[in-house]
Design an enzyme around this catalytic site. Structure first.
Site, PDB file in Angstrom:
ATOM      1  N   GLU A 270       0.766  -1.148  -0.172  1.00 64.77           N
ATOM      2  CA  GLU A 270       0.025  -0.213   0.078  1.00 64.77           C
ATOM      3  C   GLU A 270       1.058   1.321  -0.172  1.00 64.77           C
ATOM      4  O   GLU A 270       1.128   1.894   0.988  1.00 64.77           O
ATOM      5  CB  GLU A 270      -0.928   0.082   1.154  1.00 64.77           C
ATOM      6  CG  GLU A 270      -2.241   0.705   0.861  1.00 64.77           C
ATOM      7  CD  GLU A 270      -1.890   2.293   1.124  1.00 64.77           C
ATOM      8  OE1 GLU A 270      -1.233   3.008   0.134  1.00 64.77           O
ATOM      9  OE2 GLU A 270      -2.347   2.769   2.201  1.00 64.77           O
ATOM     10  N   GLU A 279       4.467   7.832  -5.012  1.00 62.50           N
ATOM     11  CA  GLU A 279       5.079   7.221  -3.859  1.00 62.50           C
ATOM     12  C   GLU A 279       6.025   6.315  -4.797  1.00 62.50           C
ATOM     13  O   GLU A 279       7.011   5.540  -4.046  1.00 62.50           O
ATOM     14  CB  GLU A 279       4.414   6.320  -2.831  1.00 62.50           C
ATOM     15  CG  GLU A 279       4.237   7.415  -1.624  1.00 62.50           C
ATOM     16  CD  GLU A 279       3.577   6.452  -0.387  1.00 62.50           C
ATOM     17  OE1 GLU A 279       2.341   6.807  -0.184  1.00 62.50           O
ATOM     18  OE2 GLU A 279       4.356   5.706   0.236  1.00 62.50           O
TER      19      GLU A 279
HETATM   20  C1  LIG Z   1       1.105   4.577   2.482  1.00 60.36           C
HETATM   21  S1  LIG Z   1       2.227   4.020   3.776  1.00 60.36           S
HETATM   22  C2  LIG Z   1       1.426   2.543   4.341  1.00 60.36           C
HETATM   23  C3  LIG Z   1       1.841   1.753   5.322  1.00 60.36           C
HETATM   24  C4  LIG Z   1       1.216   0.464   5.466  1.00 60.36           C
HETATM   25  N1  LIG Z   1       1.488  -0.509   4.547  1.00 60.36           N
HETATM   26  C5  LIG Z   1      -0.227   0.583   5.990  1.00 60.36           C
HETATM   27  O1  LIG Z   1      -0.799   0.033   4.798  1.00 60.36           O
HETATM   28  O2  LIG Z   1      -0.678   0.653   6.680  1.00 60.36           O
HETATM   29  C6  LIG Z   1       3.716   3.589   2.844  1.00 60.36           C
HETATM   30  C7  LIG Z   1       4.942   3.475   3.772  1.00 60.36           C
HETATM   31  O3  LIG Z   1       5.669   2.726   2.949  1.00 60.36           O
HETATM   32  C8  LIG Z   1       7.014   3.294   2.850  1.00 60.36           C
HETATM   33  N2  LIG Z   1       7.453   3.182   1.661  1.00 60.36           N
HETATM   34  C9  LIG Z   1       7.037   3.788   0.497  1.00 60.36           C
HETATM   35  N3  LIG Z   1       7.461   2.953  -0.663  1.00 60.36           N
HETATM   36  C10 LIG Z   1       8.540   2.027   0.070  1.00 60.36           C
HETATM   37  C11 LIG Z   1       9.361   1.081  -0.899  1.00 60.36           C
HETATM   38  N4  LIG Z   1       9.316   1.120  -2.160  1.00 60.36           N
HETATM   39  N5  LIG Z   1      10.187   0.272  -0.082  1.00 60.36           N
HETATM   40  C12 LIG Z   1      10.046   0.476   1.207  1.00 60.36           C
HETATM   41  N6  LIG Z   1       9.197   1.593   1.924  1.00 60.36           N
HETATM   42  C13 LIG Z   1       8.519   2.474   1.197  1.00 60.36           C
HETATM   43  C14 LIG Z   1       6.754   4.695   3.348  1.00 60.36           C
HETATM   44  O4  LIG Z   1       7.878   5.267   4.046  1.00 60.36           O
HETATM   45  C15 LIG Z   1       5.843   4.736   4.313  1.00 60.36           C
HETATM   46  O5  LIG Z   1       5.994   4.295   5.628  1.00 60.36           O
END
Ligand SMILES: C[S@@+](CC[C@H](N)C(=O)[O-])C[C@H]1O[C@@H](n2cnc3c(N)ncnc32)[C@H](O)[C@@H]1O
Length: 456
Positions: A270, A279
């Site tokens: 997500e 993102e």
């Molecule tokens: C929108 S939040 C979603 C968090 C969790 N998965 C949820 O659904 O509650 C996205 C998180 O992913 C991290 N993030 C975004 N792209 C990423 C990637 N390619 N690899 C690792 N972390 C990532 C961001 O730092 C953020 O904390």
């Protein structure tokens, strides 16, 4: 600037002692001018006296005379027997003058003398934060609070530093029931017995759903190390440390062999912004398919789509257009109008002038997502003045579970994702039966729209 402990270390001349103590009493009473006068007289006779320079440096700092503050504090710190307080105050003066390197050096000298000086640690963290080094700031602040849990300035600094890293949208997101329900439904259906990789784990919520649903293994990566630390803590709090491995890395830095024992056969992610792409989801997925997933891996969600309709109305125009206000023509201000605006349109009355249509739809099992441009013909269904395209997202988590945040007049639940308004260069009168032709482009990070023409 730390108050107190300015009294001289002992001097034979009783008159001078009195003078210095009187200066200190003035200082404590907030009478800075007479304190300065006495100290100047005193320093004329004892220019290198550490306590007097310290006190005058502190007063100059309070008066905003930072150059003088620095000069006196440098002298205080150069004297034999200089104390940690003096270096701490010098750090504050140097930081005020924009000399962050000097400030850090001064705070480090203070800490070399008193390693457990919580105030100095908190001040040092302020400079690290200003330098864009939040991890170091957090480490210093945690140390400060371990020494003195009640130090309010360190508590506030830590909260502010966390806020630099963790955007406030995390909170409505983790409480977004429709989103969570849709992911939960697909996860419980798909993951039992499979090897899961959760990309962008945040709190660890989806990884924990996967572990609870009976995944064979769960690896959860999080690009931000501070968030990853908290995810680990949350996973432990929920008794799942033995089932979930949290890796503090961006997914594109993961490798099979070191981070994952073998390729995963389910990817959960997500990492969708309200505008869908910013993102970096497409690049992350390409890398994951190439390096981290089996050929037949399932992706949750399996499809992500940006949808839109043509819209207008006074409430929308007020958000994006400058026109006539109070009889004055403000139109030139339109030069500054953003082409995209995230906004929640639920409950906001506006005119919907077309049916819903897709801007872009991505099959997330694809191995490549090239940039793309397409012409879209949008039939106008209602006459009015079109000023924007309203964009939202739809996620197909699996064949049954869907999530969509199309604006609704009376939504059943709050969505944390906003809609995106794509501003048209100027409002256009359109008639039912006409067609607006749009060009939609994406560069893998952003979707942009322009109007090709309007045909009646
Ligand atoms: C929108 S939040 C979603 C968090 C969790 N998965 C949820 O659904 O509650 C996205 C998180 O992913 C991290 N993030 C975004 N792209 C990423 C990637 N390619 N690899 C690792 N972390 C990532 C961001 O730092 C953020 O904390």
């Amino acid at each position: 600037m730390q108050n107190g402990r300015f009294l001289p270390a002992g001097r034979n001349e009783a008159v001078s002692q009195d003078q210095l103590q009187q200066a200190f009493r003035f200082y404590q009473a907030g009478q800075l001018e007479p304190a300065v006068e006495l100290l100047r007289g005193y320093l004329a006779r004892f220019p290198f006296d550490a306590p007097a320079n310290h006190l005058l440096g502190g007063i100059c700092y309070r008066l905003g005379k930072l150059d003088s503050a620095r000069d006196h504090l440098v002298r205080a710190c150069a004297a034999p027997g200089a104390r940690a307080e003096m270096f701490n105050d010098l750090g504050a003066a140097l930081n005020g003058l924009g000399d962050q390197t000097g400030a850090i050096a001064a705070y480090e000298r203070a800490l070399a003398m008193e390693p457990n000086h919580a105030v100095v640690l908190s001040n040092l963290a302020v400079v690290y934060r200003a330098q864009g080094q939040p991890q170091r700031a957090i480490a210093a602040l945690r140390r400060a609070l371990a020494i003195n849990p009640n130090l309010t300035e360190a508590q506030a600094n830590l909260r502010n530093t966390y806020r630099d890293i963790v955007s406030p949208w995390h909170f409505p997101m983790i409480n977004d029931r429709p989103r969570n329900d849709a992911y939960h439904a697909a996860i419980t259906h798909i993951v039992p017995g499979r090897r899961v990789l959760d990309v962008g784990t945040g709190t660890g919520l989806l990884a924990m759903m996967a572990a609870k649903a009976g995944a064979a293994s769960v690896a959860a990566c999080e690009a931000d190390p501070v968030i990853a630390d908290h995810a680990r803590e949350i996973v432990a709090l929920n008794g799942l440390s033995d089932r979930i491995r949290v890796i503090a890395k961006h997914s594109t830095a993961l490798a099979v062999g070191s981070d994952l024992p073998q390729r995963a056969n389910v990817l959960i992610t997500e990492t969708f912004s309200s505008d869908l792409l910013s993102e970096g989801i497409l690049a992350s997925l390409e890398h994951a398919h190439r390096e981290l997933l089996t050929e037949d891996a399932v992706v949750i969600p399996r499809r992500a789509t940006a949808l839109a309709y043509l819209a207008g109305g006074a409430n929308i125009e007020a958000l994006l257009f400058a026109g006539n206000s109070h009889g004055f023509d403000l139109a030139p201000f339109n030069d500054f109008a953003p082409s995209l605006l995230p906004v929640t349109l639920d409950n906001v009355p506006h005119d919907t002038l077309s049916g819903d249509f897709e801007l872009f739809s991505f099959d997330l099992r694809s191995k490549n997502f090239p940039v793309s441009e397409s012409m879209i013909s949008v039939p106008v269904t209602r006459s009015g003045v079109a000023s924007v395209l309203v964009q939202w997202i739809r996620l197909e988590l699996d064949e049954a579970a869907h999530y969509e945040n199309r604006p609704l007049p009376n939504p059943q639940a709050e969505n944390h994702w906003t809609q995106i308004l794509h501003r048209l260069p100027q409002p256009v009168r359109v008639e039912a039966g006409g067609t607006v032709r749009l060009i939609a482009r994406h560069n893998r990070q952003q979707i942009s729209i322009s109007i090709a023409d309007y045909v009646t």
